[in-house]
Design a protein around this motif. Structure first.
Motif, short mmCIF file in Angstrom:
data_model
loop_
_atom_site.label_atom_id
_atom_site.label_comp_id
_atom_site.label_asym_id
_atom_site.label_seq_id
_atom_site.Cartn_x
_atom_site.Cartn_y
_atom_site.Cartn_z
N ILE A 1 9.84 -7.14 14.44
CA ILE A 1 8.92 -8.18 13.99
C ILE A 1 9.10 -9.41 14.88
O ILE A 1 10.07 -9.51 15.63
N SER A 2 8.18 -10.34 14.76
CA SER A 2 8.25 -11.60 15.50
C SER A 2 8.25 -12.75 14.49
O SER A 2 7.86 -12.56 13.33
N ALA B 1 9.64 -1.49 9.06
CA ALA B 1 8.76 -1.76 10.20
C ALA B 1 9.59 -1.73 11.47
O ALA B 1 10.82 -1.79 11.43
N TYR C 1 13.73 -4.02 9.16
CA TYR C 1 13.17 -3.67 10.45
C TYR C 1 14.26 -3.36 11.46
O TYR C 1 15.41 -3.81 11.35
N ARG D 1 0.18 -7.59 18.87
CA ARG D 1 -0.03 -6.33 18.17
C ARG D 1 0.08 -6.53 16.66
O ARG D 1 0.85 -7.37 16.18
N PRO D 2 -0.68 -5.75 15.88
CA PRO D 2 -0.54 -5.86 14.43
C PRO D 2 0.76 -5.21 13.97
O PRO D 2 1.21 -4.22 14.56
N LEU D 3 1.36 -5.75 12.94
CA LEU D 3 2.60 -5.21 12.39
C LEU D 3 2.26 -4.07 11.45
O LEU D 3 1.41 -4.23 10.56
N THR D 4 2.89 -2.94 11.62
CA THR D 4 2.71 -1.80 10.73
C THR D 4 3.87 -1.77 9.75
O THR D 4 5.02 -1.62 10.14
N VAL D 5 3.54 -1.95 8.47
CA VAL D 5 4.52 -1.96 7.39
C VAL D 5 4.41 -0.63 6.65
O VAL D 5 3.33 -0.25 6.21
N GLY E 1 2.88 -14.08 7.29
CA GLY E 1 2.03 -13.02 6.76
C GLY E 1 2.79 -12.10 5.81
O GLY E 1 2.24 -11.64 4.81
N LEU E 2 4.05 -11.84 6.12
CA LEU E 2 4.87 -11.02 5.21
C LEU E 2 5.05 -11.73 3.87
O LEU E 2 4.97 -11.12 2.81
N ASP F 1 5.13 -13.12 12.48
CA ASP F 1 4.83 -12.15 11.41
C ASP F 1 5.30 -12.63 10.03
O ASP F 1 4.82 -12.15 9.01
#
Length: 143
Positions: A19-20, A16, A96, A2-6, A26-27, A23
């Motif tokens: 997270i995994s 958020a 998060y 799933r995409p992370l929603t920030v 990308g952060l 992620d």
């Protein structure tokens, strides 16, 4: 995956849900410098342990702080601890928890001494977090 929603709450902090490790790079690419975990380890089956996330954060060049708070039991003291982390960690930071609500509540409590509570609650509401059930902290006594 799933995409992370920030969800940004201020220039210094976004929140958020869970997270995994995947992620974190990308952060870092998005410009975040720190991550704050507000979710106690073992809260839900299959949840990533904060130590695993800390290792991945380090590889991505991010600082990770662990401030676990039980859902529905956020206190003004937790907000003060969150404020201390925000003052120590490089920003911008991402906090998060399971859904982002605890992290948003901690942010509002951390800012309550410097900004009016109604403005903080309104900013949180605009970001999708209802703080109407959160009692604003009492004013700090000058005694």
């Amino acid at each position: 995956m799933r995409p992370l929603t920030v969800i940004p709450l201020s220039d210094e902090l976004s929140v958020a849900g869970q997270i995994s490790p995947a992620d974190l790079s990308g952060l870092a690419r998005a410009g975040f410098k720190s991550v704050i975990c507000n979710r106690p380890d073992g809260e839900s089956p299959g949840q990533f342990n904060h130590l695993d996330l800390a290792a991945a954060a380090s590889q991505a060049g991010l600082a990770l702080a662990y401030l676990p708070v039980v859902s529905g039991r956020v206190t003004p003291a937790d907000g003060q601890a969150f404020a201390a982390l925000l003052n120590q960690l490089p920003t911008p930071a991402l906090a998060y928890c399971r859904s982002g609500m605890r992290s948003a509540t901690l942010w509002a409590l951390s800012q309550a001494g410097s900004q009016p509570w109604p403005e903080l609650a309104q900013r949180a509401a605009q970001a999708g977090f209802n703080l109407s059930g959160v009692a604003p902290p009492p004013p700090i006594s000058s005694l």
